[in-house]
Design a protein around this motif. Structure first.
Motif, PDB file in Angstrom:
ATOM      1  N   ARG A  94      22.114  19.883  -0.599  1.00 35.25           N
ATOM      2  CA  ARG A  94      23.402  19.822   0.086  1.00 35.25           C
ATOM      3  C   ARG A  94      23.194  20.196   1.544  1.00 35.25           C
ATOM      4  N   THR A  95      22.973  19.211   2.401  1.00 37.32           N
ATOM      5  CA  THR A  95      22.572  19.497   3.780  1.00 37.32           C
ATOM      6  C   THR A  95      23.531  18.934   4.820  1.00 37.32           C
ATOM      7  N   SER A  96      24.710  18.474   4.423  1.00 41.60           N
ATOM      8  CA  SER A  96      25.652  17.996   5.428  1.00 41.60           C
ATOM      9  C   SER A  96      26.199  19.194   6.190  1.00 41.60           C
ATOM     10  N   CYS A  97      26.822  18.949   7.328  1.00 38.58           N
ATOM     11  CA  CYS A  97      27.312  20.041   8.175  1.00 38.58           C
ATOM     12  C   CYS A  97      28.301  20.925   7.434  1.00 38.58           C
ATOM     13  N   SER A  98      29.253  20.326   6.728  1.00 34.75           N
ATOM     14  CA  SER A  98      30.259  21.129   6.036  1.00 34.75           C
ATOM     15  C   SER A  98      29.613  21.997   4.972  1.00 34.75           C
ATOM     16  N   GLU A  99      28.572  21.474   4.304  1.00 35.03           N
ATOM     17  CA  GLU A  99      27.926  22.247   3.247  1.00 35.03           C
ATOM     18  C   GLU A  99      27.079  23.375   3.829  1.00 35.03           C
ATOM     19  N   LEU A 100      26.497  23.163   5.013  1.00 36.71           N
ATOM     20  CA  LEU A 100      25.793  24.252   5.675  1.00 36.71           C
ATOM     21  C   LEU A 100      26.765  25.374   6.026  1.00 36.71           C
ATOM     22  N   TRP A 141       8.494  33.698  17.201  1.00 32.70           N
ATOM     23  CA  TRP A 141       9.385  33.095  18.199  1.00 32.70           C
ATOM     24  C   TRP A 141       8.656  32.910  19.534  1.00 32.70           C
ATOM     25  N   ARG A 142       7.916  33.927  19.950  1.00 38.34           N
ATOM     26  CA  ARG A 142       7.169  33.832  21.218  1.00 38.34           C
ATOM     27  C   ARG A 142       6.120  32.733  21.162  1.00 38.34           C
ATOM     28  N   ALA A 143       5.529  32.548  19.969  1.00 36.31           N
ATOM     29  CA  ALA A 143       4.488  31.532  19.805  1.00 36.31           C
ATOM     30  C   ALA A 143       5.061  30.131  19.607  1.00 36.31           C
ATOM     31  N   GLY A 144       6.376  30.041  19.405  1.00 40.11           N
ATOM     32  CA  GLY A 144       6.993  28.737  19.168  1.00 40.11           C
ATOM     33  C   GLY A 144       6.641  28.151  17.823  1.00 40.11           C
ATOM     34  N   ASP A 145       6.304  29.015  16.869  1.00 37.38           N
ATOM     35  CA  ASP A 145       5.903  28.573  15.527  1.00 37.38           C
ATOM     36  C   ASP A 145       7.121  28.612  14.609  1.00 37.38           C
ATOM     37  N   VAL A 146       7.800  27.467  14.459  1.00 36.91           N
ATOM     38  CA  VAL A 146       9.032  27.421  13.676  1.00 36.91           C
ATOM     39  C   VAL A 146       8.780  27.757  12.210  1.00 36.91           C
ATOM     40  N   GLY A 147       7.725  27.202  11.627  1.00 35.64           N
ATOM     41  CA  GLY A 147       7.429  27.460  10.218  1.00 35.64           C
ATOM     42  C   GLY A 147       7.209  28.930   9.940  1.00 35.64           C
ATOM     43  N   THR A 186      16.957  24.222   9.905  1.00 38.33           N
ATOM     44  CA  THR A 186      17.877  23.275  10.544  1.00 38.33           C
ATOM     45  C   THR A 186      18.505  23.882  11.780  1.00 38.33           C
ATOM     46  N   GLU A 187      18.945  25.143  11.671  1.00 32.77           N
ATOM     47  CA  GLU A 187      19.562  25.811  12.809  1.00 32.77           C
ATOM     48  C   GLU A 187      18.585  25.950  13.973  1.00 32.77           C
ATOM     49  N   ASP A 190      18.050  22.550  15.542  1.00 31.48           N
ATOM     50  CA  ASP A 190      19.258  22.056  16.213  1.00 31.48           C
ATOM     51  C   ASP A 190      19.557  22.805  17.508  1.00 31.48           C
ATOM     52  N   THR A 191      19.283  24.109  17.510  1.00 30.82           N
ATOM     53  CA  THR A 191      19.715  24.940  18.640  1.00 30.82           C
ATOM     54  C   THR A 191      18.581  25.502  19.473  1.00 30.82           C
ATOM     55  N   ALA A 192      17.374  25.548  18.908  1.00 27.43           N
ATOM     56  CA  ALA A 192      16.208  26.118  19.607  1.00 27.43           C
ATOM     57  C   ALA A 192      16.476  27.551  20.058  1.00 27.43           C
ATOM     58  N   THR A 193      17.301  28.277  19.285  1.00 26.45           N
ATOM     59  CA  THR A 193      17.586  29.678  19.625  1.00 26.45           C
ATOM     60  C   THR A 193      17.383  30.561  18.400  1.00 26.45           C
ATOM     61  N   TYR A 194      17.109  31.819  18.648  1.00 25.36           N
ATOM     62  CA  TYR A 194      16.952  32.797  17.569  1.00 25.36           C
ATOM     63  C   TYR A 194      17.550  34.107  18.047  1.00 25.36           C
TER      64      TYR A 194
END
Length: 239
Positions: A94-100, A141-147, A186-187, A190-194
């Motif tokens: 369930r990955t639609s915006c409303s479900e998130l 976050w500093r390393a840019g490692d999303v995973g 996803t966040e 989508d936003t590139a923020t933490y």
């Protein structure tokens, strides 16, 4: 009158039985925690040898668990564990915006109370682990490692729920593990923020034993996610 012959087991019934056995064997591995969510499971030949089940039955069993959302097959790569229960698998799909948005609301309901309890009940070892995971998140976050950041963030929130000392709450939260990891990923994409300041305030409140501050920091962090998601759903820029 002679004794009747035993019912004949047809090839189809025997086939179904073998597939059921393979599904049960795979499910037992998942339930035991042998594989972590996001981890590649052993190869087909390894599983055939481990379970003593034919390759065709194993393939059908894997297809069934892919359909239920527990496994994911990646062409040319392998099969990965995506969830630990059908409930979590359904949530992950369930990955639609409303479900998130719904998932954020569920997280808020669980995590605010968990943070409040964790501030009252956490052990010294758990406090140290929360600080370690916070540092790991910052480094990722500093390393840019999303995973790496997703993994550290999920581990941080899970450890907070564990520190609440409520086993039922932890079991409920872990059933959302795969869906939460996907939502966090996803966040970030989508936003590139933490929100490092909010996470720092949350951990500091739990370590300090301040239930009110811990609950408030958790609510603030998730409300920030919710507001951003609502703005994107109606085409407004996030602030």
């Amino acid at each position: 009158m002679g004794a009747s012959s035993p019912p004949r087991v047809t090839g189809r019934l025997r086939r179904t039985s073998l597939v059921d056995q393979a599904i049960a064997a795979l499910q037992a591995e998942i339930d035991s925690g042998a594989w972590a969510v996001g981890e590649k499971i052993p190869t087909e030949p390894q599983l055939v040898e481990r379970f003593g089940i034919g390759r065709n039955a194993l393939r059908e069993a894997i297809r069934a668990l892919v359909h239920s959302g527990l496994l994911e097959t990646r062409q040319g790569d392998g099969t990965y564990l995506r969830a630990t229960s059908e409930f979590a698998g359904a949530l992950r799909r369930r990955t639609s915006c409303s479900e998130l948005l719904e998932l954020v609301e569920v997280r808020r309901a669980i995590e605010v109370e968990a943070a409040r309890l964790a501030a009252k009940r956490r052990s010294d070892r758990q406090a140290a682990e929360l600080e370690r995971l916070l540092a790991e998140s910052a480094a990722a976050w500093r390393a840019g490692d999303v995973g790496r950041l997703v993994g550290a963030d999920v581990a941080l929130h899970t450890e907070i729920v564990r520190a609440s000392g409520n086993a039922m709450l932890l079991e409920l939260y872990e059933s959302f593990g795969g869906a939460i990891a996907e939502a966090i990923r996803t966040e970030l994409l989508d936003t590139a923020t933490y929100s490092r300041p909010t996470h720092s305030a949350l951990v500091a409140a739990i370590v300090a034993g301040d239930p009110q501050a811990a609950a408030a920091a958790t609510a603030a962090a998730l409300d920030e996610v919710r507001i951003g998601r609502e703005r994107r759903s109606i085409g407004q820029p996030s602030r």
